[in-house]
Write a protein that holds these residues in place. Sequence first.
Motif, PDB file in Angstrom:
ATOM      1  N   THR A  27      -9.270   3.573  -7.448  1.00 43.17           N
ATOM      2  CA  THR A  27      -9.182   2.117  -7.317  1.00 43.17           C
ATOM      3  C   THR A  27      -8.241   1.689  -6.195  1.00 43.17           C
ATOM      4  N   HIS A  28      -7.478   2.652  -5.652  1.00 40.55           N
ATOM      5  CA  HIS A  28      -6.565   2.344  -4.537  1.00 40.55           C
ATOM      6  C   HIS A  28      -6.723   3.416  -3.452  1.00 40.55           C
TER       7      HIS A  28
ATOM      8  N   VAL B  33       0.552  -2.671  -7.371  1.00 35.58           N
ATOM      9  CA  VAL B  33       0.008  -1.312  -7.321  1.00 35.58           C
ATOM     10  C   VAL B  33       0.914  -0.315  -8.041  1.00 35.58           C
ATOM     11  N   ILE B  34       2.210  -0.594  -8.059  1.00 37.06           N
ATOM     12  CA  ILE B  34       3.148   0.287  -8.747  1.00 37.06           C
ATOM     13  C   ILE B  34       3.075   0.061 -10.257  1.00 37.06           C
TER      14      ILE B  34
ATOM     15  N   LEU C 281       0.809  -1.216   0.000  1.00 34.13           N
ATOM     16  CA  LEU C 281       0.000   0.000   0.000  1.00 34.13           C
ATOM     17  C   LEU C 281       0.844   1.269   0.000  1.00 34.13           C
TER      18      LEU C 281
ATOM     19  N   LEU D 256       3.482   3.863  -2.432  1.00 32.48           N
ATOM     20  CA  LEU D 256       4.025   4.237  -3.738  1.00 32.48           C
ATOM     21  C   LEU D 256       4.856   5.500  -3.566  1.00 32.48           C
TER      22      LEU D 256
ATOM     23  N   TYR E 258      -6.083   7.146 -10.230  1.00 29.38           N
ATOM     24  CA  TYR E 258      -5.420   6.012  -9.579  1.00 29.38           C
ATOM     25  C   TYR E 258      -5.980   5.742  -8.188  1.00 29.38           C
ATOM     26  N   THR E 259      -6.203   6.783  -7.424  1.00 30.77           N
ATOM     27  CA  THR E 259      -6.659   6.595  -6.043  1.00 30.77           C
ATOM     28  C   THR E 259      -8.121   6.161  -5.950  1.00 30.77           C
TER      29      THR E 259
ATOM     30  N   ILE F  10      -4.032   3.558  -0.466  1.00 29.97           N
ATOM     31  CA  ILE F  10      -2.592   3.590  -0.704  1.00 29.97           C
ATOM     32  C   ILE F  10      -1.979   4.886  -0.194  1.00 29.97           C
TER      33      ILE F  10
ATOM     34  N   GLU G 227       0.483  -0.884 -11.807  1.00 28.53           N
ATOM     35  CA  GLU G 227      -0.794  -0.296 -12.232  1.00 28.53           C
ATOM     36  C   GLU G 227      -0.655   1.209 -12.424  1.00 28.53           C
ATOM     37  N   PHE G 228       0.119   1.874 -11.566  1.00 28.54           N
ATOM     38  CA  PHE G 228       0.343   3.308 -11.740  1.00 28.54           C
ATOM     39  C   PHE G 228       1.043   3.582 -13.072  1.00 28.54           C
TER      40      PHE G 228
END
Length: 295
Positions: free
Chosen positions: A115-116, A280-281, A91, A93, A112-113, A119, A283-284
């Motif tokens: 869906t996360h 998660v990275i 969680l 980045l 991005y945030t 994080i 995906e960014f």
Amino acid sequence: MDHRSLLYFTTLIEEGSFTQAAKALYISQPSLSSAIKKIEEQVGIKLIERNTRNISLTKEGEIVYEEAKKLLNHFNYFQKETIRLKQDGPLELHIGLIESVRFWLPKVLASYTKTHPDIHIRLLEVLGLKQVETALKNYKIHLAITNQLFESDEIEMIPIYNEKLVALLPKGHALQDATNLSIHDLQDEEFIICKEGFQTRDDILNEYRKSGIRPNIHFEIERFETACALVEEGLGITIVPENYLRTPDHPSLTIKKLTDTSLSRTVYIAFIKNRYLPPVIEEFVDITKTFFKES
């Protein structure tokens, strides 16, 4: 050679003596001396020069020391990452930034945030070549958004967009109404430029060289914000990325395109090759690439 051996060796070099290193490691000096000799026997080369007062690295020792530090950094990162993953999941980045990302990065992060939402994102301004490379290799950031060009084979670079560079003049400048402003028109102007180690500086100076002229450099800076402030005060002119000036923060400046040059820079996402990047990275990175494909 195991983790403990690497730790003993690097601590010895950083402390500068067997006495200080043994104290820092909470072991006896003879034990440390024996461990270092064993390391040299294992690798089959002499790593340190010894005398009665201090120690120094051999040429081979310098290389082994640098590689040992990388391995220890990676091991420490691995330990922290496994603990964090066990407790919280992936969680975090950490992103290194250049200044001109402000025109698009908030939009990407907003998407991005969604869906996360949980994080934790850390944004660090890392500008010069060495600063970016050190931050990546020392695990201070997962990736960098940068225009720097790396010679290191360890760093992967994904181009995401290209941006033009434009001239910036103070209001009322004699050239502000010029229809076709060329780089030759800037030859005698007091120039404000990034300091050494910045890719934008190299790009600008290369363009001047191709034109057969030299800039009249008066100020060297790190941040475009500083350059803009100096121009506003009439202390010179500068060349900056067009995207940095998308927001109307500087009403007392005149922006001029240079008609005789294709001066521009490419912005990349950079990260260390062969290093695990949590999903998660990744995906960014994908969201960022998609943003520029669609726009």
